[in-house]
Scaffold this motif. Structure first.
Motif, PDB file in Angstrom:
ATOM      1  N   LYS A 479      61.236  -8.384 -27.967  1.00  0.00           N
ATOM      2  CA  LYS A 479      62.249  -7.493 -28.140  1.00  0.00           C
ATOM      3  C   LYS A 479      61.494  -6.220 -28.459  1.00  0.00           C
ATOM      4  CE  LYS A 479      65.444 -11.613 -30.260  1.00  0.00           C
ATOM      5  NZ  LYS A 479      65.699 -12.002 -31.841  1.00  0.00           N
ATOM      6  N   MET A 480      60.133  -6.048 -28.747  1.00  0.00           N
ATOM      7  CA  MET A 480      59.967  -4.813 -29.077  1.00  0.00           C
ATOM      8  C   MET A 480      59.958  -3.915 -28.429  1.00  0.00           C
ATOM      9  SD  MET A 480      56.195  -6.076 -30.212  1.00  0.00           S
ATOM     10  CE  MET A 480      55.967  -6.732 -29.198  1.00  0.00           C
ATOM     11  N   PRO A 481      60.464  -3.219 -27.384  1.00  0.00           N
ATOM     12  CA  PRO A 481      59.845  -4.035 -25.976  1.00  0.00           C
ATOM     13  C   PRO A 481      58.703  -4.303 -25.237  1.00  0.00           C
ATOM     14  CG  PRO A 481      61.218  -2.677 -25.784  1.00  0.00           C
ATOM     15  CD  PRO A 481      61.028  -2.131 -26.684  1.00  0.00           C
ATOM     16  N   HIS A 482      57.798  -2.923 -26.391  1.00  0.00           N
ATOM     17  CA  HIS A 482      56.375  -3.192 -24.836  1.00  0.00           C
ATOM     18  C   HIS A 482      55.511  -2.649 -26.291  1.00  0.00           C
ATOM     19  CE1 HIS A 482      58.951  -2.102 -21.450  1.00  0.00           C
ATOM     20  NE2 HIS A 482      59.731  -0.800 -22.207  1.00  0.00           N
ATOM     21  N   LEU A 483      54.498  -2.708 -26.123  1.00  0.00           N
ATOM     22  CA  LEU A 483      53.068  -2.381 -27.192  1.00  0.00           C
ATOM     23  C   LEU A 483      52.285  -1.899 -26.736  1.00  0.00           C
ATOM     24  CD1 LEU A 483      52.671  -4.230 -30.483  1.00  0.00           C
ATOM     25  CD2 LEU A 483      50.873  -5.433 -28.667  1.00  0.00           C
ATOM     26  N   LEU A 484      51.835  -1.025 -27.812  1.00  0.00           N
ATOM     27  CA  LEU A 484      50.773  -0.126 -27.447  1.00  0.00           C
ATOM     28  C   LEU A 484      49.846  -0.327 -28.570  1.00  0.00           C
ATOM     29  CD1 LEU A 484      49.514   2.607 -26.771  1.00  0.00           C
ATOM     30  CD2 LEU A 484      50.774   3.780 -28.695  1.00  0.00           C
ATOM     31  N   VAL A 485      48.361  -0.904 -28.091  1.00  0.00           N
ATOM     32  CA  VAL A 485      47.506  -1.295 -28.735  1.00  0.00           C
ATOM     33  C   VAL A 485      46.197  -0.102 -28.831  1.00  0.00           C
ATOM     34  CG1 VAL A 485      45.519  -3.143 -29.087  1.00  0.00           C
ATOM     35  CG2 VAL A 485      47.524  -3.300 -28.261  1.00  0.00           C
ATOM     36  N   ALA A 486      45.729   0.278 -29.783  1.00  0.00           N
ATOM     37  CA  ALA A 486      44.432   1.290 -29.884  1.00  0.00           C
ATOM     38  C   ALA A 486      43.107   1.007 -30.716  1.00  0.00           C
ATOM     39  CB  ALA A 486      45.065   2.479 -30.095  1.00  0.00           C
ATOM     40  N   GLY A 487      42.607   1.482 -30.914  1.00  0.00           N
ATOM     41  CA  GLY A 487      41.597   1.097 -31.871  1.00  0.00           C
ATOM     42  C   GLY A 487      39.273   0.968 -31.242  1.00  0.00           C
ATOM     43  N   ALA A 488      39.340   2.156 -32.184  1.00  0.00           N
ATOM     44  CA  ALA A 488      37.836   2.168 -31.786  1.00  0.00           C
ATOM     45  C   ALA A 488      36.798   0.919 -30.895  1.00  0.00           C
ATOM     46  CB  ALA A 488      37.120   2.352 -32.752  1.00  0.00           C
ATOM     47  N   THR A 489      35.396   1.020 -30.563  1.00  0.00           N
ATOM     48  CA  THR A 489      35.127   0.114 -29.349  1.00  0.00           C
ATOM     49  C   THR A 489      34.628  -0.772 -30.735  1.00  0.00           C
ATOM     50  OG1 THR A 489      34.361   1.792 -27.549  1.00  0.00           O
ATOM     51  CG2 THR A 489      33.066  -0.064 -28.245  1.00  0.00           C
ATOM     52  N   GLY A 490      34.113  -1.992 -30.035  1.00  0.00           N
ATOM     53  CA  GLY A 490      34.194  -3.294 -31.266  1.00  0.00           C
ATOM     54  C   GLY A 490      35.335  -3.513 -32.152  1.00  0.00           C
ATOM     55  N   GLN A 491      36.461  -3.259 -32.153  1.00  0.00           N
ATOM     56  CA  GLN A 491      37.542  -3.283 -33.286  1.00  0.00           C
ATOM     57  C   GLN A 491      37.640  -4.425 -33.476  1.00  0.00           C
ATOM     58  OE1 GLN A 491      36.044  -1.896 -35.530  1.00  0.00           O
ATOM     59  NE2 GLN A 491      34.376  -0.998 -35.558  1.00  0.00           N
ATOM     60  N   GLY A 492      38.096  -5.314 -31.849  1.00  0.00           N
ATOM     61  CA  GLY A 492      38.396  -6.307 -32.287  1.00  0.00           C
ATOM     62  C   GLY A 492      40.379  -5.847 -31.149  1.00  0.00           C
ATOM     63  N   LYS A 493      39.793  -5.432 -30.369  1.00  0.00           N
ATOM     64  CA  LYS A 493      40.884  -4.762 -29.690  1.00  0.00           C
ATOM     65  C   LYS A 493      41.354  -5.900 -28.292  1.00  0.00           C
ATOM     66  CE  LYS A 493      40.735  -1.254 -26.929  1.00  0.00           C
ATOM     67  NZ  LYS A 493      39.258  -0.870 -26.952  1.00  0.00           N
ATOM     68  N   SER A 494      40.268  -5.820 -28.008  1.00  0.00           N
ATOM     69  CA  SER A 494      39.669  -7.030 -26.557  1.00  0.00           C
ATOM     70  C   SER A 494      40.072  -8.378 -26.868  1.00  0.00           C
ATOM     71  CB  SER A 494      38.508  -7.240 -26.174  1.00  0.00           C
ATOM     72  OG  SER A 494      37.732  -5.724 -25.318  1.00  0.00           O
ATOM     73  N   VAL A 495      39.604  -8.755 -28.158  1.00  0.00           N
ATOM     74  CA  VAL A 495      39.949 -10.199 -28.552  1.00  0.00           C
ATOM     75  C   VAL A 495      41.802 -10.043 -28.926  1.00  0.00           C
ATOM     76  CG1 VAL A 495      39.834 -12.063 -30.655  1.00  0.00           C
ATOM     77  CG2 VAL A 495      37.776 -10.331 -29.369  1.00  0.00           C
ATOM     78  N   GLY A 496      42.014  -8.848 -29.121  1.00  0.00           N
ATOM     79  CA  GLY A 496      44.038  -8.576 -29.516  1.00  0.00           C
ATOM     80  C   GLY A 496      44.559  -8.769 -27.709  1.00  0.00           C
ATOM     81  N   LEU A 497      43.843  -8.928 -27.096  1.00  0.00           N
ATOM     82  CA  LEU A 497      44.402  -8.392 -26.318  1.00  0.00           C
ATOM     83  C   LEU A 497      44.030 -10.472 -25.247  1.00  0.00           C
ATOM     84  CD1 LEU A 497      43.389  -5.712 -23.857  1.00  0.00           C
ATOM     85  CD2 LEU A 497      46.093  -6.066 -25.277  1.00  0.00           C
ATOM     86  N   ASN A 498      43.307 -10.797 -25.370  1.00  0.00           N
ATOM     87  CA  ASN A 498      43.013 -11.759 -25.326  1.00  0.00           C
ATOM     88  C   ASN A 498      44.245 -13.409 -26.576  1.00  0.00           C
ATOM     89  OD1 ASN A 498      41.506 -11.973 -23.186  1.00  0.00           O
ATOM     90  ND2 ASN A 498      39.663 -11.802 -24.161  1.00  0.00           N
ATOM     91  N   ALA A 499      44.200 -12.715 -27.270  1.00  0.00           N
ATOM     92  CA  ALA A 499      44.496 -13.798 -28.615  1.00  0.00           C
ATOM     93  C   ALA A 499      46.761 -13.444 -28.252  1.00  0.00           C
ATOM     94  CB  ALA A 499      44.935 -13.328 -29.786  1.00  0.00           C
ATOM     95  N   LEU A 500      46.904 -12.564 -27.472  1.00  0.00           N
ATOM     96  CA  LEU A 500      48.671 -12.080 -26.364  1.00  0.00           C
ATOM     97  C   LEU A 500      48.875 -13.020 -25.230  1.00  0.00           C
ATOM     98  CD1 LEU A 500      49.748  -8.696 -26.633  1.00  0.00           C
ATOM     99  CD2 LEU A 500      49.583 -10.037 -24.933  1.00  0.00           C
TER     100      LEU A 500
END
Length: 825
Positions: A479-500
């Motif tokens: 329903k979103m239907p697309h998602l944009l993720v941004a953040g500085a290095t080492g702030q949890g961006k990759s972990v967020g993608l893995n959680a997704l």
């Protein structure tokens, strides 16, 4: 840092003394089995002997053992008498006879005389022994008043006294009956039917009477048919004898009619004048079989009966299919990942430090008061990493005045990442978000173990973490239907993608979801290579790596997704639906014509890590297909998640932002980056380590992202890879105008060894299908795809048409031979 719960490894006795190999020896197991069998026989003899000699043996044993001139009568001596007295008198009574049975069964299993299930035998026999001990003590004791021991032993007697003292005799009987039923059901499921019959005696009697009545009627019917057959034989014998006195008919002109009779009786002709009696089961009418006798009476001539003709023009009628199609076939035994694959943490949960809360409240009030801002009330809501202080300002206080005090409050609290929400949407208060001194980890296990996630009906549920109020935060990617993720290095961006990705893997079947993972850094998504066959999709090429890391392959993949999107829209148009959900519902309910190419459509989630690097290297080639997919692909189930660590306007352009309304902002270094991501400041005031703002509307929501570590992801992928599923990744259609080889002269070495065979196969069948080349020539898809590309360059087949077969441009083998001669093939 949170300490993970670690289970201490306790070594067993066998491991400490290195006895593992000792007990693995077949000889040792055989000898132990023989010992147990002999011990079982010895115990059984002692128990049987105790039944007759127990009275005298008990008196001697209770007086300190046999004295001079006295003798234990038990055939097994003092040891046998002591053992029998203990188990029979002191413990279980007559039920103790199951003890030697248990030892004997274990011994027979160790010597491999019988293939017994030791644990099943042990637990079932122990349960029966304990139950029988209590039952004997309750029901049989009154009949053994003069016995030297209780029939159920002291164990049964004590249990009866204790249970009856608590719930009375009816309660004890109810427990015994229930345990007996459970035990019998464990042995045989037929117990359920027996219990049902006992609870419904009237139904059993009624069924018995009906069966008896039916049997009597069948016997009468059989007798009637037997009498009819006997009469028919007598009359037939009289008709065949011309000298019979009761035969007044001319045999030369007589013909008979064969009538259908019961299947149990032989077919016997009946004369025309004989009136057949009523047949209880009417048979379909057939044309009569004519039987005539020649003048000399030596030969009968018969005309065979014709088969009954059917009505209508349709030979085979299609049966209406009412059962929905199982879209999980043929992988119906696929098991979803379990929660024990995830880690738990000691500090996973809300923690309230009242001293910290009181001090923060005091400082906030003092700072506001020092600047002339009066407040009426203040309320604190403690979250995993952030505490929200809601203040209600006094009348006449300007909100902008409080907003301008953000840096002063941060200085007073000596905290990093103070964020003021003025006002809080839907409330008449102003929020001040202050980081906690002790921050809790939000584990992925606590999120996925929530009832909210497990009972959700979202098409693509994404569990991101917990809000300040400790509620599980979930969104539906469909329903979103697309998602944009941004953040500085080492702030949890990759972990967020893995959680997704993890939350989707826990909820979706391989036939329902496919990922397209694009990783320019080559290390973030490599851990998902193990589940490539189950959950990944890729274009056919020479590279066996399922994770897309090459920029040129990224462009081809995005163009391929555009081709797939157009093809799916064509399928939706033919089906007369507007989105993938309606299409799949029609498919599973047999409302689509499969001959038109309809098949179940899985959702496709495209995850792009480090989008900035792709834009810098490919530019418009990357941006345009992404924008096109973002604009149109929602209805056909293709959704995108793109992430970048450089949220600048040159990376996240206006065209991208316009098509990605849902955004996640982790901590960034500057206000301008925050405005680029979520169109407002705030992301620069986050505290990092998974602290994020989710925007999909008017106001962002602060969420602590769930933490999923690399070992957890590896365990999940190992579990999925061991489940039944597809044997290769989903194939995306080849993009239009895709040149996979260098144009120019073709020598003999440029063509595959099976090129001519494959070309003849394609021309003969007039079907340009790569999968057909795979099946007929037993090739892998990559090799078959290269052969198909070579045939396209030579003009044998046309361009790719998505998932449809290519057009064959050569109509006969002669034309093919003439073409191949030019290339010495």
């Amino acid at each position: 840092m949170a300490s993970k719960k670690s289970k201490s490894e306790v070594k067993g006795f066998a491991e400490i003394f290195n006895l593992g190999h000792f007990f693995e020896s077949n000889t040792i197991k055989f000898l132990i089995g023989v010992i147990l069998i002999l011990f079982s026989c010895y115990t059984m003899i002692a128990f049987v002997s105790f039944l007759s000699t127990g009275a005298q043996d008990i008196s001697l044993l209770e007086n300190g053992g046999p004295k001079e001139g006295e003798k234990i009568l038990n055939i097994c001596g003092v040891g046998g008498a002591e053992m029998a007295r203990y188990f029979i008198q002191t413990c279980f009574g007559y039920a103790a006879f199951f003890i030697p049975v248990i030892f004997g069964a274990i011994g027979l299993r160790l010597v491999e005389a019988f293939a017994l299930n030791i644990w099943k035998w042990f637990f079932s026999t122990m349960l029966l022994m304990l139950w029988l001990s209590v039952a004997l003590a309750k029901f049989v004791e009154p009949f053994f008043c003069d016995s030297i021991f209780n029939p159920g032993g002291l164990h049964g007697k004590d249990v009866v006294s204790w249970v009856e003292g608590g719930i009375g005799a009816p309660g004890l009987i109810a427990i015994l009956v229930f345990v007996a039923i459970v035990y019998l059901v464990f042995l045989s499921s037929e117990t359920i039917n027996i219990v049902r019959k006992i609870l419904n005696p009237t139904g059993v009697i009624k069924n018995g009477l009906n069966s008896w009545h039916t049997m009597r009627e069948q016997q009468k019917e059989d007798a009637r048919l037997e009498e009819e057959r006997r009469k028919q034989e007598e009359e037939q014998n009289g008709a065949d004898n011309p000298d019979a006195e009761d035969s007044g008919e001319d045999t030369n002109g007589d013909f008979t009619i064969e009538l259908p009779v019961d299947n149990k009786q032989p077919e016997t002709p009946v004369t025309e004048k004989e009136t057949p009696k009523e047949n209880p089961e009417p048979q379909p009418e057939k044309k009569a079989v004519e039987q005539q006798t020649t003048d000399d009476g030596m030969m009968d001539v018969q005309v065979g009966a014709e088969e009954e003709k059917a009505s209508g023009n349709v030979i085979t009628e299609e049966e209406a299919l009412n059962t929905p199609i199982n879209h999980k076939e043929p992988w119906t035994k696929y098991q979803y990942p379990t929660l024990d694959l995830l880690n738990t943490y000691d500090n996973d949960g809300p923690y309230i430090d009242m001293d910290e809360q009181n001090e923060n409240k005091k400082r906030i009030v003092e700072v506001l008061d020092s600047f002339g801002v009066q407040i009426n009330t203040i309320k604190a809501t403690v979250g995993p990493t952030i505490t929200l202080y809601e203040i209600t300002p006094a009348e006449g206080v300007r909100i902008s005045k409080i907003r301008n005090l953000e840096d002063d409050i941060a200085l007073s609290l000596a905290a990093l990442g103070i964020r003021i929400i003025a006002p809080i949407p839907g409330k008449g208060t102003i929020g001040i978000e202050v980081p906690n001194k002790k921050q809790n980890i939000v584990s992925m296990e606590s999120i996925l173990n929530s009832k909210k996630f497990q009972t959700t009906e979202m098409a693509l549920p994404i569990a991101l973490g917990k809000t300040i109020t400790n509620e599980v935060f979930m969104v539906d990617l469909a329903k979103m239907p697309h998602l944009l993720v941004a953040g500085a290095t080492g702030q949890g961006k990759s972990v967020g993608l893995n959680a997704l990705i993890t939350s989707l893997l826990y909820k979706k079947h391989p036939n329902e979801l496919k990922f397209v993972l694009i990783d320019p850094k080559k290390v973030e998504f490599s851990i998902y290579s193990k589940i490539a066959n189950h959950f990944l999709a890729k274009i056919p090429d020479n590279d066996e790596e399922p994770i897309i890391t090459d920029v040129t392959k990224v462009v081809r993949t995005l163009n391929s997704l555009c081709e797939l999107m157009d093809y799916r829209y064509d399928m939706l148009k033919i089906a007369g639906v507007r989105n993938i959900k309606e299409y799949n519902e029609k498919y599973v309910n047999h409302k689509l014509d499969l001959r038109k190419g309809h098949e179940y459509m899985p959702y496709i989630v495209v995850v792009i890590d480090e989008f900035g690097d792709l834009i810098m290297t490919a530019g418009k080639e990357i941006e345009m297909p992404i924008a096109r997919i973002a604009q149109l692909a929602r209805a056909v189930g293709i959704h995108m998640v793109i992430a970048t660590q450089r949220p600048t306007t040159s990376i996240i352009t206006g065209n991208i932002k316009a098509n990605f309304p849902a955004r996640i902002a982790f901590k960034v270094s500057a206000v301008i980056d925050s405005r680029t991501i979520i169109d407002r400041p705030g992301a620069n005031q986050l505290i990092g380590r998974g602290d994020m703002l989710f925007l999909n509307g008017t106001e962002p929501v602060r969420v602590q992202c769930a933490f999923v570590d690399t070992p957890e992801v590896n365990r999940i992928n190992d579990f999925i890879s061991g489940q039944p599923g597809p044997v290769e990744p989903m194939e995306l259609p080849e993009p239009e105008n895709d040149v996979t080889a260098v144009e120019g002269d073709f020598g003999d070495d440029s063509f595959d060894d099976l090129f001519r065979t494959a070309a003849e196969l394609i021309v003969t069948s007039q079907q340009g299908s790569t999968s057909m080349i795979q099946r007929r020539l037993s090739l892998g898809y990559n090799r078959a795809g290269r052969i198909m590309d070579q045939m396209e360059r030579l003009g044998i087949v046309g361009q790719s048409q998505g998932s449809k077969p290519r057009e064959v441009l050569i109509t006969d083998l002669n034309s093919l031979d003439a073409l191949l001669k030019n290339y010495n093939l």
